[in-house]
Motif scaffolding. Structure first.
Motif, PDB file in Angstrom:
ATOM      1  N   ALA A   1       0.846  -1.194   0.000  1.00  0.00           N
ATOM      2  CA  ALA A   1       0.000   0.000   0.000  1.00  0.00           C
ATOM      3  C   ALA A   1       0.878   1.238   0.000  1.00  0.00           C
ATOM      4  O   ALA A   1       1.876   1.291   0.702  1.00  0.00           O
ATOM      5  N   PRO A   2       0.528   2.242  -0.804  1.00  0.00           N
ATOM      6  CA  PRO A   2       1.365   3.434  -0.921  1.00  0.00           C
ATOM      7  C   PRO A   2       1.347   4.318   0.331  1.00  0.00           C
ATOM      8  O   PRO A   2       2.256   5.121   0.516  1.00  0.00           O
ATOM      9  N   VAL A   3       0.321   4.191   1.153  1.00  0.00           N
ATOM     10  CA  VAL A   3       0.203   5.072   2.314  1.00  0.00           C
ATOM     11  C   VAL A   3      -0.182   4.252   3.543  1.00  0.00           C
ATOM     12  O   VAL A   3      -1.008   3.343   3.461  1.00  0.00           O
ATOM     13  N   THR A   4       0.429   4.575   4.677  1.00  0.00           N
ATOM     14  CA  THR A   4       0.007   3.994   5.949  1.00  0.00           C
ATOM     15  C   THR A   4      -0.438   5.150   6.837  1.00  0.00           C
ATOM     16  O   THR A   4       0.335   6.078   7.095  1.00  0.00           O
ATOM     17  N   ILE A   5      -1.702   5.098   7.263  1.00  0.00           N
ATOM     18  CA  ILE A   5      -2.263   6.228   7.992  1.00  0.00           C
ATOM     19  C   ILE A   5      -2.724   5.753   9.373  1.00  0.00           C
ATOM     20  O   ILE A   5      -3.124   4.600   9.546  1.00  0.00           O
ATOM     21  N   CYS A   6      -2.644   6.648  10.359  1.00  0.00           N
ATOM     22  CA  CYS A   6      -3.142   6.322  11.691  1.00  0.00           C
ATOM     23  C   CYS A   6      -4.610   6.748  11.766  1.00  0.00           C
ATOM     24  O   CYS A   6      -4.924   7.925  11.581  1.00  0.00           O
ATOM     25  N   ARG A   7      -5.493   5.799  12.029  1.00  0.00           N
ATOM     26  CA  ARG A   7      -6.923   6.110  12.066  1.00  0.00           C
ATOM     27  C   ARG A   7      -7.303   6.895  13.330  1.00  0.00           C
ATOM     28  O   ARG A   7      -8.407   7.396  13.446  1.00  0.00           O
TER      29      ARG A   7
ATOM     30  N   VAL B   1      -3.573   2.308   3.115  1.00  0.00           N
ATOM     31  CA  VAL B   1      -4.486   3.032   2.234  1.00  0.00           C
ATOM     32  C   VAL B   1      -4.000   2.897   0.794  1.00  0.00           C
ATOM     33  O   VAL B   1      -2.836   3.155   0.497  1.00  0.00           O
ATOM     34  N   GLY B   2      -4.908   2.512  -0.073  1.00  0.00           N
ATOM     35  CA  GLY B   2      -4.576   2.426  -1.496  1.00  0.00           C
ATOM     36  C   GLY B   2      -3.916   1.104  -1.832  1.00  0.00           C
ATOM     37  O   GLY B   2      -3.444   0.391  -0.951  1.00  0.00           O
ATOM     38  N   PRO B   3      -3.898   0.785  -3.122  1.00  0.00           N
ATOM     39  CA  PRO B   3      -3.371  -0.509  -3.516  1.00  0.00           C
ATOM     40  C   PRO B   3      -1.951  -0.462  -4.071  1.00  0.00           C
ATOM     41  O   PRO B   3      -1.547   0.486  -4.725  1.00  0.00           O
ATOM     42  N   GLY B   4      -1.187  -1.512  -3.775  1.00  0.00           N
ATOM     43  CA  GLY B   4       0.043  -1.825  -4.489  1.00  0.00           C
ATOM     44  C   GLY B   4      -0.156  -3.232  -5.035  1.00  0.00           C
ATOM     45  O   GLY B   4      -1.172  -3.869  -4.735  1.00  0.00           O
ATOM     46  N   VAL B   5       0.803  -3.725  -5.802  1.00  0.00           N
ATOM     47  CA  VAL B   5       0.592  -5.048  -6.417  1.00  0.00           C
ATOM     48  C   VAL B   5       0.413  -6.159  -5.387  1.00  0.00           C
ATOM     49  O   VAL B   5      -0.347  -7.102  -5.611  1.00  0.00           O
ATOM     50  N   GLU B   6       1.087  -6.040  -4.234  1.00  0.00           N
ATOM     51  CA  GLU B   6       0.952  -7.110  -3.241  1.00  0.00           C
ATOM     52  C   GLU B   6      -0.475  -7.184  -2.712  1.00  0.00           C
ATOM     53  O   GLU B   6      -1.045  -8.257  -2.524  1.00  0.00           O
ATOM     54  N   ARG B   7      -1.048  -6.010  -2.469  1.00  0.00           N
ATOM     55  CA  ARG B   7      -2.412  -5.973  -1.948  1.00  0.00           C
ATOM     56  C   ARG B   7      -3.405  -6.461  -3.000  1.00  0.00           C
ATOM     57  O   ARG B   7      -4.363  -7.167  -2.706  1.00  0.00           O
ATOM     58  N   LEU B   8      -3.139  -6.069  -4.240  1.00  0.00           N
ATOM     59  CA  LEU B   8      -3.982  -6.530  -5.337  1.00  0.00           C
ATOM     60  C   LEU B   8      -3.922  -8.051  -5.413  1.00  0.00           C
ATOM     61  O   LEU B   8      -4.933  -8.724  -5.641  1.00  0.00           O
ATOM     62  N   GLY B   9      -2.728  -8.600  -5.188  1.00  0.00           N
ATOM     63  CA  GLY B   9      -2.561 -10.052  -5.179  1.00  0.00           C
ATOM     64  C   GLY B   9      -3.462 -10.701  -4.139  1.00  0.00           C
ATOM     65  O   GLY B   9      -4.092 -11.732  -4.384  1.00  0.00           O
ATOM     66  N   GLU B  10      -3.532 -10.066  -2.976  1.00  0.00           N
ATOM     67  CA  GLU B  10      -4.371 -10.579  -1.895  1.00  0.00           C
ATOM     68  C   GLU B  10      -5.847 -10.599  -2.313  1.00  0.00           C
ATOM     69  O   GLU B  10      -6.554 -11.578  -2.123  1.00  0.00           O
TER      70      GLU B  10
END
Ligand code: ADP
Ligand code: ZN
Length: 730
Positions: free
Chosen positions: A432-438, A489-498
């Motif tokens: 994921a391109p972004v890691t955010i604190c909720r 937040v948002g997709p990268g290829v690894e997350r898309l793989g999931e």
């Protein structure tokens, strides 16, 4: 004495690889030396590598001038290459020593010829012949006088090395010293040519005609993916080799070389020399030396292969010429495509620029008649270009944190049922391109750069794509220290793989991203096994857009076709167009027709429509008209200046001073924009400010830039990089 030989004691100017702004005087060594000779010279207490660049300047006390220590065991640098370094240095505003370093990038050039032990058949008959011994002698007899190293011989005979050594003691096998740097096997231009189609024949004939003389010329070879561009330019290579000249094929991606080397072997009966960062040090030295002696007819490599000391270079092919990786973005900032044209013009060679989606620069040069142009319009054999269609994401029903629309899912399912492959393309590495604190909204950034860190779940780390720094994913927010609230937040290829694995649990899913394989070799093996059918769904970054053959692939789904259209880069439209057409071109290469689906929120965008319509000429003409209007490349000239320092005040002060004192630029009618914080305003702890210079196409930009930049002293931490024809704007 000829003009290019210096007798012992004569004054010569030697250019070294040290950062000095001129050649230094030395006396020629015992036995004299040639102009261009690679030499070792004393510099202070050290010995450094240099090249005899010309006659010495004189004007010093002759008795104090030191002598060249020795001439290295290498062919002298030819006038053509010296001239090229000079011109390329002037073009990129790079000092000559830095240019010289580019072409001495092989280890141990100063060492005496490196030797190794080789083995051949001896005179004596061994008193007792075991099976193992017989096998060794048989192997050597079959080699018919050729010699092998200990390991090669033992492996070929299937024995331990001690068996060979035993035979050496008995005199049945002879051990000899032989140079390690051996010539490359001869390539046979007539070995394995294919029957070309009519179109291909016409293209090959035009290229061959160009190679019949030693006159420079560049040809743009444009052809849709799978039209046989490679087959056609291999015919140009054949013609070049047949004339006894050397050829160079540049590829944009190391991962592509393996497949290409196999094709060269099938065409010419042997493998060429290979030059890129994945090649071992000893092999690099061998390539460097053999190229210089003319014992490597063909080099296949990365952009730096352009700086090898060819003896008679006759042809440079730049495959996928539009590829941005031809631009070197650190150290010497040069574009290998443009420098290939420069070198060819100097040494009377031909250039072939091959692409399915040429750069606007090359397209415009062909339009203007500076380049010849060959078009291959049909795919080879039964293969047809894929159908392309937009999936309007505004109409697709997709929950949050999901990226594969129902429409695309249906198309993938169809392929799975038919036993065909599907490729989902997303040009974003990692999870994921972004890691955010909720809890507090904090986004995790790099400590050294103004960039967000990208989660790589495969590596179990957060990685900065600017500086490469990484750290483990924290459990608590680094800002508010609340636990368990960090979210991707948002997709990268690894997350898309999931997501894809969850959607299609029975399918074999392969994620292809350069960072997920330890080595180029591992990546290559994965690509090969996928091509043979080891995966049903391939998920990939732009790595997969670059020329790999996946014969079973019939569907390409582009996850976010809008991704490249954002941002202010002047080439955003061009890049998106190229990338989408390239990716789509992966589908339907064999006998089954392919389809490409583009997920987009703006199907009416002119670029998306041009991609779908496949009206390439219309796209180029529209894009050209816009650039001409704006006076930007290729219809105007640009240079980027990046200033950096650990001190933010210092760097802005210099930027402002440069913007004010712009008289040298105004004299050629050029304009300065900035200073402005660079799009990534801090990298590796250095603050970055950029200025942009724009000038008319005909303006003498480099001398003006040199005069302008020369007004300022770079004190302390300040650094300045001048990027002629900038490609990226970060
Ligand atoms: P491009 O470089 O334009 O993408 P290639 O040269 O890789 O195209 O050709 C695509 C495929 O078609 C390759 O597998 C190639 O070997 C095959 N091919 C192209 N032309 C011919 C030909 N005339 N005869 C046999 N095979 C061909
Ligand atoms: Zn960083």
């Amino acid at each position: 004495m000829s003009a290019d030989f210096f007798d012992e004691g004569a004054l010569v100017g030697v250019l070294t690889t040290q950062p000095l702004d001129r050649a230094l005087d030395y006396r020629a060594p015992e036995g004299g030396c040639h102009l261009g000779a690679f030499v070792e010279v004393p510099l202070g207490p050290r010995k450094v590598l240099g090249v005899v660049w010309g006659t010495g300047e004189g004007g010093y006390d002759h008795s104090k001038v030191r002598q060249v220590i020795r001439v290295l065991d290498a062919a002298p640098m030819r006038a053509e290459l010296r001239h090229f370094l000079q011109r390329a240095g002037e073009y990129t505003l790079t000092p000559l020593p830095a240019m010289l370093r580019l072409c001495t990038r092989a280890p141990g050039l100063g060492d005496p010829p490196s030797m190794r032990k080789v083995y051949r058949l001896g005179e004596a008959e061994p008193p007792r012949l075991t099976d193992a011994r017989t096998r060794v002698l048989d192997v050597l007899r079959e080699m018919g006088g050729l010699s092998l190293t200990l390991k090669e011989l033992a492996d070929a005979a299937g024995v331990t090395t001690s068996v060979v050594k035993g035979l050496v003691k008995l005199g049945a096998v002879r051990e000899e010293e032989s140079p390690r740097d051996t010539p490359f096997p001869r390539l046979d231009p007539a070995f394995g040519g294919k029957d070309l189609t009519e179109d291909q024949q016409a293209g090959a004939a035009a290229l061959r005609a160009g190679l019949a003389t030693d006159v420079y010329g560049t040809t743009l070879l444009r052809g849709v993916t799978g039209s046989g561009k490679t087959e056609v330019y291999l015919e140009a290579v054949a013609a070049c080799l047949a004339r006894g000249r050397q050829a160079l094929v540049l590829l944009p991606e190391i991962a592509l070389t393996a497949e290409f080397l196999t094709r060269v072997e099938a065409r010419f009966g042997a493998r060429p020399a290979e030059w890129h960062s994945g090649v071992t040090m000893t092999e690099r030295r061998r390539v460097w030396k053999m190229v210089g002696e003319g014992h490597a007819q063909l080099v296949v490599g990365a952009r730096s292969a352009l700086f090898l000391p060819y003896q008679r270079l006759g042809l440079i092919v730049v495959d996928e010429e539009h590829d941005t990786s031809y631009k070197q973005e650190d150290g010497v900032l040069y574009n290998a495509r443009d420098m290939a044209v420069l070198r060819a013009a100097i040494c009377g060679a031909r250039v072939v620029l091959a692409s399915a989606t040429p750069s606007l620069e090359s397209w415009a040069n062909a339009e203007a008649g500076k380049y010849d142009r060959i078009d291959l319009t049909a795919r080879f054999g039964a293969a047809v270009m894929p159908r392309m269609r937009a999936l309007d994401m505004r109409a697709e029903d997709l929950p949050a944190n999901r990226w594969v629309s129902p429409g695309l899912q249906g198309a993938v399912r169809q392929r799975l049922e038919r036993g065909e492959q599907a490729l989902l393309f997303l040009n974003r590495r990692g999870y994921a391109p972004v890691t955010i604190c909720r809890a507090c909204g904090h986004q995790i950034g790099c400590d050294h750069c103004d960039a967000r860190m990208v989660e790589h779940r495969f590596l179990k780390r957060l990685v900065c794509h600017q500086c490469g720094e990484s750290k483990p994913l924290p459990e608590v927010c680094p800002s508010c220290e609340v636990e368990g609230k960090l979210a991707a937040v948002g997709p990268g290829v690894e997350r898309l793989g999931e997501e894809v694995t969850a959607l299609f649990p029975d399918a074999r899913v392969a994620v292809l991203s350069s960072d997920m394989y330890g080595s180029a070799r591992a990546l290559k093996a994965e690509i090969e096994s996928i091509a043979e059918g080891a995966a049903d769904i391939i998920i990939g970054t732009q790595l997969v857009a670059k020329g790999h053959n996946f014969p079973l692939l019939t569907l390409v789904g582009v996850i976010d076709a809008d991704l490249g259209l954002q941002g202010s880069d002047l080439r955003a439209a061009e890049r998106t167009f190229q990338l989408m057409r390239q990716v789509a071109g992966r589908a339907g290469r064999a006998d089954k027709p392919g389809e490409a689906l583009l997920q987009t929120y703006q199907p009416e965008h002119p670029v998306i429509r041009a991609i779908l319509g496949g009206e390439e000429e219309a796209f180029w003409r529209a894009e050209a008209a816009e650039r001409r209007q704006a006076g930007v490349p290729p219809y105007g000239r640009m240079a980027g200046i990046i200033l950096s320092s650990t001190d933010v005040q210092e760097v802005f002060d210099l930027g402002n001073a440069m913007a004010r004192q712009d008289a040298p630029l105004r004299r050629i009618g050029a304009q300065v924009f900035g200073p402005a914080p660079a799009p990534i305003a801090r990298v590796r702890g250095r603050h970055r400010v950029r200025l942009l210079v724009k000038a008319d196409k005909g303006a003498a930009l480099q001398p003006a830039l040199a005069e302008w930049a020369g007004q300022f002293r770079l004190r302390g931490q300040l650094r300045m990089a001048i990027d002629i024809d900038p490609q990226s704007f970060y």
